[in-house]
Design a protein around this motif. Structure first.
Motif, mmCIF file in Angstrom:
data_model
loop_
_atom_site.group_PDB
_atom_site.id
_atom_site.type_symbol
_atom_site.label_atom_id
_atom_site.label_comp_id
_atom_site.label_asym_id
_atom_site.label_seq_id
_atom_site.Cartn_x
_atom_site.Cartn_y
_atom_site.Cartn_z
ATOM 1 N N LEU A 11 0.819 -1.202 0.000
ATOM 2 C CA LEU A 11 0.000 0.000 0.000
ATOM 3 C C LEU A 11 0.858 1.260 0.000
ATOM 4 O O LEU A 11 0.578 2.221 -0.734
ATOM 5 C CB LEU A 11 -0.922 -0.011 1.223
ATOM 6 N N LEU A 12 1.908 1.271 0.814
ATOM 7 C CA LEU A 12 2.717 2.475 0.980
ATOM 8 C C LEU A 12 3.805 2.619 -0.081
ATOM 9 O O LEU A 12 4.206 3.741 -0.409
ATOM 10 C CB LEU A 12 3.352 2.490 2.371
ATOM 11 N N HIS A 13 4.288 1.493 -0.598
ATOM 12 C CA HIS A 13 5.480 1.566 -1.444
ATOM 13 C C HIS A 13 5.344 0.864 -2.791
ATOM 14 O O HIS A 13 6.270 0.932 -3.606
ATOM 15 C CB HIS A 13 6.685 0.991 -0.680
ATOM 16 N N GLY A 14 4.235 0.166 -3.025
ATOM 17 C CA GLY A 14 4.024 -0.489 -4.315
ATOM 18 C C GLY A 14 4.506 -1.932 -4.326
ATOM 19 O O GLY A 14 5.314 -2.358 -3.504
ATOM 20 N N LYS A 15 3.999 -2.670 -5.319
ATOM 21 C CA LYS A 15 4.264 -4.111 -5.356
ATOM 22 C C LYS A 15 5.702 -4.450 -5.712
ATOM 23 O O LYS A 15 6.253 -5.450 -5.230
ATOM 24 C CB LYS A 15 3.293 -4.779 -6.334
ATOM 25 N N GLU A 16 6.332 -3.647 -6.588
ATOM 26 C CA GLU A 16 7.722 -3.940 -6.959
ATOM 27 C C GLU A 16 8.639 -3.830 -5.751
ATOM 28 O O GLU A 16 9.514 -4.680 -5.540
ATOM 29 C CB GLU A 16 8.180 -3.002 -8.070
ATOM 30 N N LYS A 17 8.436 -2.809 -4.943
ATOM 31 C CA LYS A 17 9.262 -2.654 -3.747
ATOM 32 C C LYS A 17 8.921 -3.708 -2.699
ATOM 33 O O LYS A 17 9.811 -4.190 -1.981
ATOM 34 C CB LYS A 17 9.103 -1.246 -3.175
ATOM 35 N N ALA A 18 7.646 -4.094 -2.620
ATOM 36 C CA ALA A 18 7.270 -5.165 -1.694
ATOM 37 C C ALA A 18 7.924 -6.481 -2.113
ATOM 38 O O ALA A 18 8.375 -7.263 -1.265
ATOM 39 C CB ALA A 18 5.754 -5.314 -1.654
ATOM 40 N N ARG A 19 7.974 -6.738 -3.413
ATOM 41 C CA ARG A 19 8.632 -7.953 -3.911
ATOM 42 C C ARG A 19 10.120 -7.938 -3.567
ATOM 43 O O ARG A 19 10.678 -8.932 -3.086
ATOM 44 C CB ARG A 19 8.443 -8.065 -5.421
ATOM 45 N N ALA A 20 10.771 -6.807 -3.801
ATOM 46 C CA ALA A 20 12.202 -6.697 -3.505
ATOM 47 C C ALA A 20 12.476 -6.823 -2.015
ATOM 48 O O ALA A 20 13.476 -7.428 -1.601
ATOM 49 C CB ALA A 20 12.737 -5.360 -4.035
ATOM 50 N N ALA A 21 11.583 -6.265 -1.199
ATOM 51 C CA ALA A 21 11.750 -6.350 0.253
ATOM 52 C C ALA A 21 11.636 -7.785 0.726
ATOM 53 O O ALA A 21 12.423 -8.240 1.576
ATOM 54 C CB ALA A 21 10.710 -5.474 0.943
ATOM 55 N N HIS A 22 10.652 -8.519 0.199
ATOM 56 C CA HIS A 22 10.502 -9.912 0.616
ATOM 57 C C HIS A 22 11.692 -10.749 0.152
ATOM 58 O O HIS A 22 12.152 -11.640 0.886
ATOM 59 C CB HIS A 22 9.204 -10.504 0.077
ATOM 60 N N GLN A 23 12.215 -10.462 -1.023
ATOM 61 C CA GLN A 23 13.395 -11.187 -1.492
ATOM 62 C C GLN A 23 14.591 -10.914 -0.580
ATOM 63 O O GLN A 23 15.373 -11.832 -0.268
ATOM 64 C CB GLN A 23 13.732 -10.791 -2.929
ATOM 65 N N TYR A 24 14.749 -9.664 -0.154
ATOM 66 C CA TYR A 24 15.820 -9.315 0.789
ATOM 67 C C TYR A 24 15.670 -10.150 2.060
ATOM 68 O O TYR A 24 16.659 -10.670 2.597
ATOM 69 C CB TYR A 24 15.760 -7.825 1.105
ATOM 70 N N MET A 25 14.432 -10.287 2.555
ATOM 71 C CA MET A 25 14.204 -11.036 3.782
ATOM 72 C C MET A 25 14.379 -12.537 3.583
ATOM 73 O O MET A 25 14.861 -13.232 4.490
ATOM 74 C CB MET A 25 12.807 -10.729 4.330
ATOM 75 N N GLN A 26 14.024 -13.055 2.425
ATOM 76 C CA GLN A 26 14.321 -14.463 2.155
ATOM 77 C C GLN A 26 15.829 -14.698 2.168
ATOM 78 O O GLN A 26 16.315 -15.683 2.737
ATOM 79 C CB GLN A 26 13.740 -14.875 0.797
#
Length: 454
Positions: A96-111
């Motif tokens: 919601l705050l940052h968009g799906k592309e950034k959410a995808r990149a954030a989850h990849q960072y956490m994986q």
């Protein structure tokens, strides 16, 4: 004015994990002036991981860690011990705050962060009771189940469907015997560990690499003479070319840092630990998989088994404060709520005793995204805002900070939340009013949907 750790209690009574060790003998404090290449303030996962990676990347560097109390005094010695992939508050909020592309990149960072912790356990032979058993989010009501299904759909849309398995009520009941559990979303990638053992193993690794570690050494002032940085401590002065602020939930207490103090705010979470369960009790609750669990309510519960057969159970509430009050580690109302909720979730444990109770602050940013990178110029680096999910994030980001400090680019240093302009908390009293309003709304919705549960 520096941080007065003497008013914050003994680290040996801070958590079940620290209590397991018995008396701990910290390193001697700094008692003289000291010159180093990079000084790190904070002896937790962030600071010690950063120190170790600095020495591995550039063995000639002289690296010094200053810890105001004992190593692991903060969240690194008090957390639940979940190595997990959750970034920020919820993936829906990140989108919601940052968009799906950034959410995808954030989850990849956490994986990558979770994989990194597992690799470290093997590489450095960590003695921290690590178990790679996965992580389960469970729904307690029809509303929770609906929200959990939307979360699964979002992970699928972001490209991570293979990482998660949906457990319907029948499938879940075979794995967890709870009258409240309606559905679950299981992630095999995650693990659990003993955080106090883990952080002290990081200390041993650092010292083997030649890092200087001073404990009971409080930071009293940070100044910036031409070409470097000076940290005035309770026992001496440290002069360096760079400083890493690995202080997380305590960052607002750092002296003379101006607007930096508004980059994060501390929010307290609390935990209890049961007596060891009997084999019959474990069989009665059906929790044979030994994975970590989190409920899908707003003010989550988080629970996990320990190596000696207990259950840790935390969450259900958060506590906040205005100003610099850091004395909210004890909160009897939350501990009573946790015991009630645990025994309602698992009725066979109705008579089990509670052996330990504790709490501590986690670092939260206004937009629920960690702040990581440089502050002002390349002499100061920092990390804060892990939002209670920092076991994997802090250790992995310690490597990110080390790479930034020596000017080495990597996929970590290119992450979108590295070196971004932080969204700062407003000044008081607007900050506290806003926090109170959000907390009130979240508690009200949890109460409405769970009003018949507890």
């Amino acid at each position: 004015m520096g941080i007065d750790y003497s008013k914050l209690g003994s680290p040996e009574t801070r958590s079940f994990w620290l209590n397991q060790f018995g008396p701990y003998s910290p390193n001697l404090p700094l008692i003289e002036d000291h010159r180093t290449d990079i000084v790190i303030i904070g002896g937790g996962f962030t600071g010690l991981s950063c120190a170790a990676h600095l020495k591995e990347l550039e063995p000639s560097l002289d690296v010094t860690v200053l810890e105001g109390s004992a190593v692991g005094f903060g969240a690194s010695g008090r957390n639940g011990g979940f190595s997990m992939t959750l970034f920020g508050f919820e993936p829906e909020i990140t989108c919601l705050l940052h968009g799906k592309e950034k959410a995808r990149a954030a989850h990849q960072y956490m994986q990558d962060a979770v994989d990194y912790v597992r690799e470290c356990v093997t590489r450095y032979n960590f003695d921290s009771d690590y178990e790679h058993n996965g992580f389960l989010r469970i729904a307690l009501t029809s509303k929770h189940r609906e929200r959990l299904q939307k979360q699964q759909d979002l992970y699928r849309e972001l490209g991570f469907s293979s990482s998660f398995d949906w457990w319907g009520e029948d499938q879940l009941s075979q794995r967890l015997h709870s009258p409240l559990a309606k559905a679950g979303l299981f992630e095999q990638r995650c693990g659990i560990l003993n955080p106090a053992k883990h952080v002290r193993h990081w200390k041993a690794i650092c010292e083997q690499l030649g890092v200087h570690i001073y404990e009971n050494t409080q930071c009293q002032a940070i100044t910036y003479p031409r070409g470097g940085v000076t940290v005035q401590t309770s026992g001496g002065t440290v002069t360096a070319s760079k400083v890493v602020l690995a202080t997380n939930a305590y960052s607002h207490l750092l002296p003379e840092m101006g607007a930096f103090r508004r980059n994060q705010t501390p929010v307290w979470t609390h935990q209890i630990v049961t007596q060891p369960l009997t084999p019959e009790q474990w069989q009665a609750i059906g929790w044979a998989g030994r994975y970590g669990i989190e409920t899908n309510r707003h003010l989550v519960h988080y629970l996990r088994p320990t190596a000696d057969g207990r259950i840790t159970f935390g969450g259900a509430n958060v506590v906040t404060t205005a100003g610099q009050n850091m004395s909210l580690d004890h909160h009897k109302p939350t501990w009573r709520t946790l015991e009630k909720h645990l025994k309602t979730l698992f009725p066979p444990l109705a008579e089990i005793g509670i052996d330990y109770q504790w709490g501590g602050p986690v670092s939260v940013t206004l937009d629920m995204v960690p702040n990581l990178g440089f502050y002002k110029d390349d002499r100061t680096l920092y990390l804060c805002g892990c939002t209670g999910h920092g076991v994997s994030l802090t250790q992995y980001s310690g490597k990110t900070l080390a790479e930034l400090a020596i000017g080495r680019e990597s996929k970590r240093t290119q992450a979108w939340f590295v070196n971004r302009t932080p969204v700062r908390w407003p000044v008081q009293p607007f900050k506290q009013l806003g926090i109170g309003a959000v907390k009130g709304a979240l508690k009200a919705e949890d109460y409405w949907w769970e009003r018949k549960l507890w």
